[in-house]
Scaffold this motif. Sequence first.
Motif, PDB file in Angstrom:
ATOM      1  N   LEU A  42       0.849  -1.183   0.000  1.00 49.83           N
ATOM      2  CA  LEU A  42       0.000   0.000   0.000  1.00 49.83           C
ATOM      3  C   LEU A  42       0.888   1.238   0.000  1.00 49.83           C
ATOM      4  O   LEU A  42       1.930   1.261   0.670  1.00 49.83           O
ATOM      5  N   SER A  43       0.485   2.252  -0.737  1.00 47.43           N
ATOM      6  CA  SER A  43       1.320   3.449  -0.831  1.00 47.43           C
ATOM      7  C   SER A  43       0.480   4.690  -1.058  1.00 47.43           C
ATOM      8  O   SER A  43      -0.672   4.617  -1.494  1.00 47.43           O
ATOM      9  N   TRP A  44       1.080   5.830  -0.768  1.00 47.70           N
ATOM     10  CA  TRP A  44       0.517   7.123  -1.120  1.00 47.70           C
ATOM     11  C   TRP A  44       1.168   7.587  -2.414  1.00 47.70           C
ATOM     12  O   TRP A  44       2.397   7.671  -2.513  1.00 47.70           O
ATOM     13  N   ASN A  45       0.355   7.825  -3.423  1.00 43.61           N
ATOM     14  CA  ASN A  45       0.828   8.308  -4.719  1.00 43.61           C
ATOM     15  C   ASN A  45       1.853   7.373  -5.371  1.00 43.61           C
ATOM     16  O   ASN A  45       2.636   7.783  -6.220  1.00 43.61           O
ATOM     17  N   GLY A  46       1.838   6.118  -4.959  1.00 40.34           N
ATOM     18  CA  GLY A  46       2.754   5.159  -5.535  1.00 40.34           C
ATOM     19  C   GLY A  46       4.191   5.372  -5.140  1.00 40.34           C
ATOM     20  O   GLY A  46       5.099   4.728  -5.679  1.00 40.34           O
ATOM     21  N   ALA A  47       4.452   6.264  -4.186  1.00 38.40           N
ATOM     22  CA  ALA A  47       5.830   6.605  -3.833  1.00 38.40           C
ATOM     23  C   ALA A  47       6.160   6.316  -2.373  1.00 38.40           C
ATOM     24  O   ALA A  47       7.238   5.809  -2.052  1.00 38.40           O
ATOM     25  N   ILE A  48       5.247   6.645  -1.457  1.00 32.88           N
ATOM     26  CA  ILE A  48       5.516   6.491  -0.029  1.00 32.88           C
ATOM     27  C   ILE A  48       4.818   5.238   0.474  1.00 32.88           C
ATOM     28  O   ILE A  48       3.586   5.156   0.487  1.00 32.88           O
ATOM     29  N   SER A  49       5.597   4.249   0.860  1.00 37.96           N
ATOM     30  CA  SER A  49       5.041   2.994   1.339  1.00 37.96           C
ATOM     31  C   SER A  49       4.275   3.223   2.641  1.00 37.96           C
ATOM     32  O   SER A  49       4.775   3.861   3.574  1.00 37.96           O
TER      33      SER A  49
END
Length: 261
Positions: A42-49
């Motif tokens: 799961l991530s925020w914006n595909g960058a922050i796990s």
Amino acid sequence: MKTLLVLLLSLIAVHADWSSSIQPYSSKEVPPFTPSKLDYTLSWNGAISSGKLTLEFGKQDKRYPDIFLTHCYGRSIGAAYALYPYTISFTSFAKLETHRPLVFVADEEDRKESIETKNSYKNPGIHHYSKTVETKNQQTHLKKHSFTAKAVHDPITAMLAIRSQPLKTGDIVQLCCHPFASPYLITVKVLGREKHLEHQCIKLDIQIQKIDTKTGLLKSYKKLKKATMWVSDDALRIPIELRSKVFIGDVRATLVSQTLL
């Protein structure tokens, strides 16, 4: 009195409109699903796990030979855990031949509270029970209600129902889903086929509206603005990625591994 009558009739009409459009339960054997373990990040914006999620579809258990059993568990990690420590575990019990939901149980916990949920799917609807315990003062809150519709799904059987459809470009599939404490109308539109994350995929647009349990009226679901899902364009049709525009931003669940059970 006349105004009240018109209002009541309008409520019935609105309820009947979405209720008649939802996909009914399958009465025949559905396409088989090879038992699989799917791991997602799961991530925020595909960058922050921000978390991990595991789905064990069709898990074998000798205690339930006639049940399609699915177990899901996950938690927040890293910075997301520091801000919002959260764990979840749930199990879906469905009929083996048709994937019709029977029972859904779940445990959720964060910094503020823990929630136990049990949904029993009865013809023609669902019985909901949940217990919430506040962490700070240990106060307990109970919720119970029944909700009627010709076909009501849990989160797993909803996914299985979608994958069993032809999913031709332009197709629209509507389902009633009661995953935890509230019912929702899920509208899935097939946008087309494309390569995504090295997989040949079917691209789906997902819209969710909340259903008022008392009136049957549809309401906007403010926590979710938009969702797009890619499922594999093969016999399994497993979720490859889900991107959701929610109240905290762009949240993604991306497949990182797949193993057979």
